[in-house]
Design a protein around this motif. Structure first.
Motif, PDB file in Angstrom:
ATOM      1  N   ASN A   5       0.874  -1.132   0.089  1.00 30.46           N
ATOM      2  CA  ASN A   5      -0.200  -0.136   0.084  1.00 30.46           C
ATOM      3  C   ASN A   5       0.806   1.314  -0.029  1.00 30.46           C
ATOM      4  O   ASN A   5       0.366   2.475  -0.256  1.00 30.46           O
ATOM      5  N   THR A   6       2.243   1.177   0.180  1.00 26.56           N
ATOM      6  CA  THR A   6       3.080   2.289   0.302  1.00 26.56           C
ATOM      7  C   THR A   6       3.712   2.607  -1.116  1.00 26.56           C
ATOM      8  O   THR A   6       4.514   3.463  -1.199  1.00 26.56           O
ATOM      9  N   SER A   7       3.331   1.639  -2.121  1.00 27.42           N
ATOM     10  CA  SER A   7       4.423   1.752  -3.163  1.00 27.42           C
ATOM     11  C   SER A   7       3.432   2.238  -4.342  1.00 27.42           C
ATOM     12  O   SER A   7       2.078   2.208  -4.329  1.00 27.42           O
ATOM     13  N   THR A   8       3.975   2.497  -5.558  1.00 24.68           N
ATOM     14  CA  THR A   8       3.275   3.096  -6.801  1.00 24.68           C
ATOM     15  C   THR A   8       3.814   2.041  -7.748  1.00 24.68           C
ATOM     16  O   THR A   8       4.991   1.358  -7.840  1.00 24.68           O
ATOM     17  N   ASP A  10       5.289   1.221 -11.542  1.00 25.02           N
ATOM     18  CA  ASP A  10       6.096   1.678 -12.847  1.00 25.02           C
ATOM     19  C   ASP A  10       5.563   1.372 -14.134  1.00 25.02           C
ATOM     20  O   ASP A  10       5.751   1.972 -15.194  1.00 25.02           O
ATOM     21  N   PHE A  94       3.820   3.049 -16.895  1.00 17.04           N
ATOM     22  CA  PHE A  94       2.824   4.154 -16.235  1.00 17.04           C
ATOM     23  C   PHE A  94       2.298   5.212 -17.158  1.00 17.04           C
ATOM     24  O   PHE A  94       1.301   5.567 -17.572  1.00 17.04           O
ATOM     25  N   PRO A 167      -2.908   7.727  -6.389  1.00 15.70           N
ATOM     26  CA  PRO A 167      -1.881   6.522  -6.220  1.00 15.70           C
ATOM     27  C   PRO A 167      -2.346   5.297  -6.588  1.00 15.70           C
ATOM     28  O   PRO A 167      -3.536   4.864  -6.294  1.00 15.70           O
ATOM     29  N   TYR A 168      -1.492   4.501  -7.475  1.00 15.69           N
ATOM     30  CA  TYR A 168      -1.993   2.977  -7.620  1.00 15.69           C
ATOM     31  C   TYR A 168      -0.988   1.906  -7.052  1.00 15.69           C
ATOM     32  O   TYR A 168       0.113   1.966  -7.474  1.00 15.69           O
ATOM     33  N   CYS A 169      -1.469   1.670  -6.045  1.00 15.31           N
ATOM     34  CA  CYS A 169      -0.753   0.520  -5.117  1.00 15.31           C
ATOM     35  C   CYS A 169      -1.570  -0.545  -4.995  1.00 15.31           C
ATOM     36  O   CYS A 169      -0.913  -1.642  -4.188  1.00 15.31           O
ATOM     37  N   ASN A 172      -0.955  -3.921 -10.329  1.00 10.04           N
ATOM     38  CA  ASN A 172      -0.689  -3.361 -11.408  1.00 10.04           C
ATOM     39  C   ASN A 172      -1.177  -4.123 -12.581  1.00 10.04           C
ATOM     40  O   ASN A 172      -0.788  -3.965 -13.725  1.00 10.04           O
ATOM     41  N   ALA A 188      -6.774   1.893  -7.964  1.00  7.37           N
ATOM     42  CA  ALA A 188      -6.281   3.212  -7.109  1.00  7.37           C
ATOM     43  C   ALA A 188      -6.401   2.755  -5.707  1.00  7.37           C
ATOM     44  O   ALA A 188      -7.477   2.145  -5.384  1.00  7.37           O
ATOM     45  N   CYS A 189      -5.557   3.160  -4.901  1.00  8.53           N
ATOM     46  CA  CYS A 189      -5.538   2.939  -3.492  1.00  8.53           C
ATOM     47  C   CYS A 189      -6.163   3.820  -2.645  1.00  8.53           C
ATOM     48  O   CYS A 189      -5.880   4.230  -1.271  1.00  8.53           O
TER      49      CYS A 189
END
Length: 314
Positions: A5-8, A10, A94, A167-169, A172, A188-189
């Motif tokens: 949940n803290t990453s996005t 690529d 992305f 934010p997309y976490c 993918n 999207a988160c």
């Protein structure tokens, strides 16, 4: 592939059409042939309009604009769709995904506006024939064409800019064959209720309002045609607008089914099929709908062939 949940992300993975896997090779061949026909068919219209002086009218200039848009609209989606049919997991970066999303809606929005302008052009030509040459001048034609591009860019850019900031976490993996609005929002988160509402309102305003304008124009057109005393005159008047009416009916039917609903996140197999028809089949059919029953275009083609043959004989 699930991300924290803290990453996005690529890049995204496009699932393409996750059914009828045994037919994907056939779909690829058919889709490639349809895409080639789309390019050639829509590319033919601007060329013949430029070559033949008789087609240098606002109606055919708008039609040339529409044909160019169909090439652009199809090209933003179909090549990636074909790739998903021959490769199990197709990735897209992305920024490439967001760019595809942006131009898909810009070209689609411009197409709706061009169709609306074309219906207004037919309204003037049939309902106000004496005033038509004074109203639809060359400058007005150019200004209206440019306005459709500017208007669509502004509206769709603002709409798609929201997608860039989310934010997309969650994941993918995009459950679609291109970066569409609904499938992207599912990844999207953050809270997407505002984005969904804005997308729904944008669809209502953009799709429904232009549809209403087209419908009102054709109500006046048909009522004017029915008042023409001669059968031949009514038939000739109908022939100039039936092709446009067919395209409007097919295109708006598909768009309303895909986008004009409160829950844009809801995806189904049927909506995927309709999306394929909207991005692959309709752009291919348009040149045939506009040219096969059009006496002016057929006469222009015969004239161009005759001129070419005469030039070769010399």
């Amino acid at each position: 592939m699930i991300l924290s949940n803290t990453s996005t992300v690529d890049e995204f993975i496009l699932l393409g059409i996750p059914f009828f896997h045994e037919l994907h090779s056939i779909f690829f061949v058919v889709g490639l042939c349809m895409y080639i026909i789309t390019i050639l068919g829509n590319g033919f219209i601007p060329i013949i309009v430029v070559i033949e002086q008789k087609l240098q009218t606002p109606m055919y200039k708008f039609l040339s604009n529409l044909a160019f848009l169909e090439i652009c609209y199809s090209t933003t989606v179909v090549p990636k769709l074909l790739q998903t049919l021959i490769k199990a997991q197709t990735t897209i970066c992305f920024y490439c995904c967001m760019t595809q999303n942006l131009f898909h809606f810009i070209f689609g929005g411009t197409e709706l506006l061009i169709l609306t302008v074309m219906s207004f052009d037919r309204y003037l030509a049939i309902c106000k024939p004496l005033q038509y040459p004074m109203i639809m001048t060359k400058n007005v034609c150019i200004q209206m064409s440019l306005a459709t591009w500017y208007g669509s860019f502004i509206i769709m850019f603002l709409q798609c800019a929201i997608m860039w900031t989310l934010p997309y976490c969650k994941s993918n993996i995009i459950d679609h064959f291109y970066c569409d609005f609904g499938p992207l929002l599912k990844l999207a988160c953050s809270d997407t209720s505002v984005s969904q509402l804005l997308g729904f309102i944008s669809s209502i305003v953009f799709v429904i309002m232009t549809l209403i304008f087209n419908t009102v124009s054709y109500i006046f057109i048909i009522s004017s045609i029915l008042r023409i005393p001669s059968v031949r005159g009514r038939k000739k008047a109908f022939s100039t607008c039936t092709s446009h009416l067919i395209v409007v009916s097919i295109l708006y039917g598909a768009l309303i089914f895909i986008y004009v609903r409160p829950n844009v996140l809801a995806q189904s197999r049927l909506s995927r099929v309709v999306a394929v028809l909207n991005t692959v089949l309709i752009p291919m059919l348009n040149p045939f709908i506009y040219t096969i029953r059009n006496a002016d275009v057929k006469a222009a083609v015969r004239s161009a062939i005759h001129k070419k043959s005469a030039a070769l004989e010399k």
